[in-house]
Scaffold this motif. Structure first.
Motif, PDB file in Angstrom:
ATOM      1  N   SER A   9       0.822  -1.206   0.000  1.00  0.00           N
ATOM      2  CA  SER A   9       0.000   0.000   0.000  1.00  0.00           C
ATOM      3  C   SER A   9       0.861   1.263   0.000  1.00  0.00           C
ATOM      4  CB  SER A   9      -0.919  -0.018   1.222  1.00  0.00           C
ATOM      5  OG  SER A   9      -1.671   1.152   1.295  1.00  0.00           O
ATOM      6  N   ARG A  10       1.919   1.268   0.803  1.00  0.00           N
ATOM      7  CA  ARG A  10       2.817   2.424   0.877  1.00  0.00           C
ATOM      8  C   ARG A  10       3.535   2.651  -0.447  1.00  0.00           C
ATOM      9  NH1 ARG A  10       3.825   7.339   2.281  1.00  0.00           N
ATOM     10  NH2 ARG A  10       5.737   7.709   3.410  1.00  0.00           N
ATOM     11  N   LEU A  11       3.981   1.578  -1.080  1.00  0.00           N
ATOM     12  CA  LEU A  11       4.631   1.702  -2.384  1.00  0.00           C
ATOM     13  C   LEU A  11       3.657   2.233  -3.437  1.00  0.00           C
ATOM     14  CD1 LEU A  11       6.858  -1.500  -2.369  1.00  0.00           C
ATOM     15  CD2 LEU A  11       7.645   0.876  -2.320  1.00  0.00           C
ATOM     16  N   ALA A  12       2.394   1.823  -3.345  1.00  0.00           N
ATOM     17  CA  ALA A  12       1.380   2.340  -4.272  1.00  0.00           C
ATOM     18  C   ALA A  12       1.200   3.844  -4.070  1.00  0.00           C
ATOM     19  CB  ALA A  12       0.068   1.598  -4.083  1.00  0.00           C
ATOM     20  N   MET A  13       1.240   4.310  -2.812  1.00  0.00           N
ATOM     21  CA  MET A  13       1.139   5.749  -2.535  1.00  0.00           C
ATOM     22  C   MET A  13       2.310   6.508  -3.139  1.00  0.00           C
ATOM     23  SD  MET A  13      -0.271   6.282   1.327  1.00  0.00           S
ATOM     24  CE  MET A  13       0.690   5.023   2.142  1.00  0.00           C
ATOM     25  N   LEU A  14       3.463   5.844  -3.218  1.00  0.00           N
ATOM     26  CA  LEU A  14       4.659   6.483  -3.760  1.00  0.00           C
ATOM     27  C   LEU A  14       4.774   6.334  -5.276  1.00  0.00           C
ATOM     28  CD1 LEU A  14       7.121   5.378  -0.945  1.00  0.00           C
ATOM     29  CD2 LEU A  14       6.178   7.667  -1.318  1.00  0.00           C
ATOM     30  N   GLY A  15       3.785   5.682  -5.893  1.00  0.00           N
ATOM     31  CA  GLY A  15       3.751   5.577  -7.354  1.00  0.00           C
ATOM     32  C   GLY A  15       4.327   4.304  -7.920  1.00  0.00           C
ATOM     33  N   TYR A  16       4.647   3.319  -7.074  1.00  0.00           N
ATOM     34  CA  TYR A  16       5.208   2.056  -7.559  1.00  0.00           C
ATOM     35  C   TYR A  16       4.177   0.947  -7.384  1.00  0.00           C
ATOM     36  CZ  TYR A  16       8.268  -1.903  -8.315  1.00  0.00           C
ATOM     37  OH  TYR A  16       8.828  -3.047  -8.814  1.00  0.00           O
ATOM     38  N   VAL A  58      11.083  -0.434   4.954  1.00  0.00           N
ATOM     39  CA  VAL A  58      11.048  -1.465   3.912  1.00  0.00           C
ATOM     40  C   VAL A  58      10.780  -0.824   2.553  1.00  0.00           C
ATOM     41  CG1 VAL A  58       9.822  -3.500   3.060  1.00  0.00           C
ATOM     42  CG2 VAL A  58      10.347  -3.296   5.497  1.00  0.00           C
ATOM     43  N   ALA A  59       9.794   0.067   2.486  1.00  0.00           N
ATOM     44  CA  ALA A  59       9.459   0.719   1.218  1.00  0.00           C
ATOM     45  C   ALA A  59      10.633   1.544   0.701  1.00  0.00           C
ATOM     46  CB  ALA A  59       8.220   1.598   1.388  1.00  0.00           C
ATOM     47  N   GLY A  60      11.277   2.297   1.580  1.00  0.00           N
ATOM     48  CA  GLY A  60      12.419   3.113   1.172  1.00  0.00           C
ATOM     49  C   GLY A  60      13.584   2.274   0.696  1.00  0.00           C
ATOM     50  N   GLN A  61      13.890   1.214   1.432  1.00  0.00           N
ATOM     51  CA  GLN A  61      14.999   0.330   1.043  1.00  0.00           C
ATOM     52  C   GLN A  61      14.690  -0.378  -0.273  1.00  0.00           C
ATOM     53  OE1 GLN A  61      18.011   0.054   2.915  1.00  0.00           O
ATOM     54  NE2 GLN A  61      18.624  -0.826   0.971  1.00  0.00           N
ATOM     55  N   PHE A  62      13.443  -0.787  -0.459  1.00  0.00           N
ATOM     56  CA  PHE A  62      13.043  -1.461  -1.699  1.00  0.00           C
ATOM     57  C   PHE A  62      13.225  -0.535  -2.895  1.00  0.00           C
ATOM     58  CE2 PHE A  62       9.833  -2.524  -4.886  1.00  0.00           C
ATOM     59  CZ  PHE A  62      10.193  -3.837  -5.162  1.00  0.00           C
ATOM     60  N   LEU A  63      12.734   0.706  -2.775  1.00  0.00           N
ATOM     61  CA  LEU A  63      12.872   1.654  -3.885  1.00  0.00           C
ATOM     62  C   LEU A  63      14.336   2.029  -4.120  1.00  0.00           C
ATOM     63  CD1 LEU A  63       9.798   3.972  -3.271  1.00  0.00           C
ATOM     64  CD2 LEU A  63      10.082   2.242  -5.061  1.00  0.00           C
ATOM     65  N   TYR A  64      15.106   2.125  -3.051  1.00  0.00           N
ATOM     66  CA  TYR A  64      16.533   2.411  -3.180  1.00  0.00           C
ATOM     67  C   TYR A  64      17.234   1.297  -3.958  1.00  0.00           C
ATOM     68  CZ  TYR A  64      21.375   3.302  -1.861  1.00  0.00           C
ATOM     69  OH  TYR A  64      22.726   3.528  -1.887  1.00  0.00           O
ATOM     70  N   ASP A  65      16.941   0.060  -3.587  1.00  0.00           N
ATOM     71  CA  ASP A  65      17.543  -1.088  -4.274  1.00  0.00           C
ATOM     72  C   ASP A  65      17.102  -1.144  -5.735  1.00  0.00           C
ATOM     73  OD1 ASP A  65      18.767  -1.752  -1.902  1.00  0.00           O
ATOM     74  OD2 ASP A  65      17.441  -3.448  -1.446  1.00  0.00           O
ATOM     75  N   LYS A  66      15.820  -0.885  -5.982  1.00  0.00           N
ATOM     76  CA  LYS A  66      15.313  -0.892  -7.364  1.00  0.00           C
ATOM     77  C   LYS A  66      15.994   0.194  -8.186  1.00  0.00           C
ATOM     78  CE  LYS A  66      11.831  -3.264  -8.698  1.00  0.00           C
ATOM     79  NZ  LYS A  66      11.915  -4.428  -9.571  1.00  0.00           N
TER      80      LYS A  66
END
Length: 133
Positions: A9-16, A58-66
């Motif tokens: 849900s948080r990643l969806a809010m951030l556009g992913y 988790v969301a920040g680390q995931f987007l950073y890694d991506k």
């Protein structure tokens, strides 16, 4: 709501938009970030008050890694190409504006967002910290 559902849900809010291929990486990061928080606060169980801190990490680390792997091409609202500072048509010369020019591009704003997500406020973590002997 589980941590995984909250992260999606948080990643969806951030556009992913999370795909099936992301599940393994997200589950890894959920465990990793939980252990990082627990080590920081010297607890054995994650307190309920840190649920959303965990989700953001988790969301920040995931987007950073991506982003580091070049997998954020389709991220909504972010264009990581540098803006042109000057263009010369005769004998073609293009100069791109960078951070040294004071240009705050989408990538710099995105990096600041990720830093905020991955590194929660020390005062938030301190509220749950146990003393080490």
């Amino acid at each position: 709501m589980t941590v995984y559902e909250a992260v999606v849900s948080r990643l969806a809010m951030l556009g992913y938009t999370v795909t099936d291929n992301d599940e393994t990486g997200l589950n890894f990061l959920i465990d990793k970030c939980e252990k990082d928080i627990l080590a920081d606060i010297n607890q054995r169980v994650l307190p309920d008050g840190l649920f959303y801190v965990h989700v953001d990490m988790v969301a920040g680390q995931f987007l950073y890694d991506k982003k580091a792997a070049g997998g954020l091409d389709g991220l909504e609202g972010f264009d990581f190409s540098a803006p042109a500072k000057s263009i010369t048509e005769g004998d073609v010369a293009i100069t791109f504006a960078g951070a040294s020019d004071g240009a705050s591009n989408a990538e710099a704003r995105f990096d600041a967002l990720l830093a905020g997500l991955m590194h929660p406020s020390e005062s938030t973590l301190a509220a749950f910290r146990r003393m080490r002997w």
